[in-house]
Structure formats: C-alpha cells, structure tokens
Design an enzyme around this catalytic site. Sequence first.
Site, PDB file in Angstrom:
ATOM      1  N   THR A 139       1.007  -1.160  -0.117  1.00 15.45           N
ATOM      2  CA  THR A 139       0.267   0.017   0.036  1.00 15.45           C
ATOM      3  C   THR A 139       0.737   0.765   0.237  1.00 15.45           C
ATOM      4  O   THR A 139       1.659   1.514   0.685  1.00 15.45           O
ATOM      5  CB  THR A 139      -1.107   0.191   1.718  1.00 15.45           C
ATOM      6  N   HIS A 140       0.536   2.387  -0.622  1.00 16.31           N
ATOM      7  CA  HIS A 140       1.474   3.619  -1.183  1.00 16.31           C
ATOM      8  C   HIS A 140       3.209   2.855  -1.066  1.00 16.31           C
ATOM      9  O   HIS A 140       3.953   3.549  -1.191  1.00 16.31           O
ATOM     10  CB  HIS A 140       1.564   3.964   0.280  1.00 16.31           C
TER      11      HIS A 140
ATOM     12  N   SER B 214      19.144  -1.323 -25.028  1.00 17.94           N
ATOM     13  CA  SER B 214      19.438   0.112 -25.001  1.00 17.94           C
ATOM     14  C   SER B 214      20.390   0.799 -26.436  1.00 17.94           C
ATOM     15  O   SER B 214      20.927  -0.093 -26.770  1.00 17.94           O
ATOM     16  CB  SER B 214      19.896   0.730 -23.944  1.00 17.94           C
TER      17      SER B 214
ATOM     18  N   TYR C 207     -30.201  14.290 -36.435  1.00 15.20           N
ATOM     19  CA  TYR C 207     -28.893  13.985 -37.138  1.00 15.20           C
ATOM     20  C   TYR C 207     -27.846  15.552 -36.744  1.00 15.20           C
ATOM     21  O   TYR C 207     -28.888  16.655 -37.375  1.00 15.20           O
ATOM     22  CB  TYR C 207     -28.953  13.399 -38.569  1.00 15.20           C
TER      23      TYR C 207
ATOM     24  N   GLN D  96     -20.452  12.118 -37.372  1.00 15.55           N
ATOM     25  CA  GLN D  96     -19.591  11.615 -38.667  1.00 15.55           C
ATOM     26  C   GLN D  96     -18.371  11.353 -37.907  1.00 15.55           C
ATOM     27  O   GLN D  96     -17.079  10.289 -38.313  1.00 15.55           O
ATOM     28  CB  GLN D  96     -19.143  12.230 -39.989  1.00 15.55           C
TER      29      GLN D  96
ATOM     30  N   LYS E 293     -16.780   7.335 -36.057  1.00 15.08           N
ATOM     31  CA  LYS E 293     -15.982   5.996 -36.354  1.00 15.08           C
ATOM     32  C   LYS E 293     -14.275   6.009 -36.118  1.00 15.08           C
ATOM     33  O   LYS E 293     -13.828   4.756 -35.980  1.00 15.08           O
ATOM     34  CB  LYS E 293     -16.443   5.326 -38.080  1.00 15.08           C
TER      35      LYS E 293
END
Length: 328
Positions: free
Chosen positions: A26-27, A148, A188, A193, A196
Amino acid sequence: MKLPQSKKTLVSLAEQNVTTIMPGYTHLQHAQPISYGHYLMAYYQMLKRDKERFEFNQVHTDVSPLGAAALAGTTFPIDRQFTANELGFASVYANSLDAVSDRDFALEFLSNSAILMMHLSRFCEELSMWVSHEFQYLELSDAYTTGSSIMPQKKKPGYGGTDSRKEWSRLRAFNGLTSTMKSLPLAYNKDLQEDKEGVFDTVKTVLPALKVFNGMLQTVHVNKERMQQATENDFSNATELADYLAAKGVPFREAHGIVGQLVLKGIQTHQNLQDMSLETLQQAAPQIEADVYHDLQSDVAVERRHSEGGTGFDQVKAQIAAAKEALS
C-alpha cells in the site's frame, strides 16, 4: 475480443503460484505478505469485469435503426422486425429520433476499451517495477523486451501497446466523442460522422495489446525465492504480531501501539520482529509466548488469511477453481 485467452493465462499462472509469497503493497510500501497467485487473480477479476462490460455493450449495439429514416420514421409499409431479423439484429430501436441520434453503443465501447487498457497499463506499470534490478521478482522473455541504444546491459520491457500512452489515447477517443455528443441537438448532425475513427482505431489498438499481454504472461519467469526473501527482511509481519496480541486479549488499539514501538526498536537495532529475542518481545508485552515465532513467518501469515476472497492458500485455490469453472 481476446480477453478469454488472457484470463486463462492469468489463472494458469496463478495456479502455479498459489504458495509463492510476495510483499503486498500500500502506498508502494511493504504492507502484508500475500500469495502471488492472489495478486494475479486480482487482475483476472478486472478482466472478468471488462468482458462483462463488452458483453453488455453488445446488447446496446445489436439494435437495428432501419426504418427510422431521417428522424421521423417512414410512410412505407415496412416490417422493421422482419428487416432486423434478416440483418441479424436482436431488436429494433423503439424511437426513431433516438435511432438516428444515438451513439451510446460507440461511447460504451470506447469507455470499456479505455478501462481495459487502463487495467493492462496498470499491470505493466507494476511489471516494470517487478523486473527492475531493485526488485527482480520477475524476468521477461527476450521476445518481450528491447535493448538500449548505448547501454549493452539494458533489457527493457517492450509492451507493444499495453503501456500508459496507449491507454491515454483510448481515453482521448472516449473524451473526444463525448465532447462531440454533449452539445448536439436531436436528431442528426454531421458531427456524428466523427464517431467512427476513434472506434476503428481503438479496435486496432486493443486487439494487438491483448495478444502481446497474453504472450508476455505466458513466457514470464517468476523468481519465487526473491519474492519470499523480500517478505523476510522487513516488517510486513507487524500486523500478525498485533493480531496475535489481540487474540491474547489485548485491545487492538493497544496492540497496535505496542507493535509500533517494537518496529521502531527493530529499525534502531537493525532487527526484524522474528529475530528479536523472546525476552525483548515480552518486555513490550508479557502476553507474548514462544509460539509467536510461528505466527511471524510470512508463509504462515499468508496461509492464515482464510476470510472469503482473502490471500490464504485455500481461498486462492477457491478463486482459481471458480475462475476455471467460469472459463470452461
């Protein structure tokens, strides 16, 4: 969605690590020892809820708008139930205005995806700690790490879309559509539009992320000894001593204070509670007897947590059994 595979992998890994002991935090500080299997089953529960959310989302998506026309319905004698059946929809929109202007199904999908990606990101953020030199609880397969550009020794987790950047991008997609929808009057508008792109992009993000997450889990190596050692050179068994005293009749508030003073003494003398002499412990609380050393062992501390849903080995096994039954 490939959630079932990830859930199965979590359950399988948990089953292999029921008695693997690790620090619970915790913490970001050592709190109490727990079963690593218990830890993994917490993420199983998160993915289980994710799957349930997507399943409920399907109910709202599986509705036919055909016949709503521009907003008011149509004068042509169509059978909306028939066309819905022919197109494979489970039901039809009950209101033509709603049919035209509704995008809740898309918002739910984006919200559900953001929550799912948050869960994956959360796991991976912890994984970044567990594989670090300071922890060394886990080791990832080379297939899921990168090197790396200048440091030859580096072996960095490569999550491939399960990190916080991708989670944030899903949240942006949800917030974007929400912002679009919140000021639109019925019915509408061309703004709709914009529903999507975020949905399609989210599908392209979430599916590969789940695939990578599942593969990473399947190949992870668990350093069981390192995890256990981390619970034996700390004070995460302090609650066990407080509970021990409470069982002896000491009010928990007093027990809490007594153990707090013993922890302070341990810090000053570089001794863990289980390494203190019985005489030292009894000077703090005469109710302490030799059997306390049994209770202070980390594996005993975990095993004794028998409450439903707890980290006790029998409870973790019960969680796994229930998960396996649900997955079957």
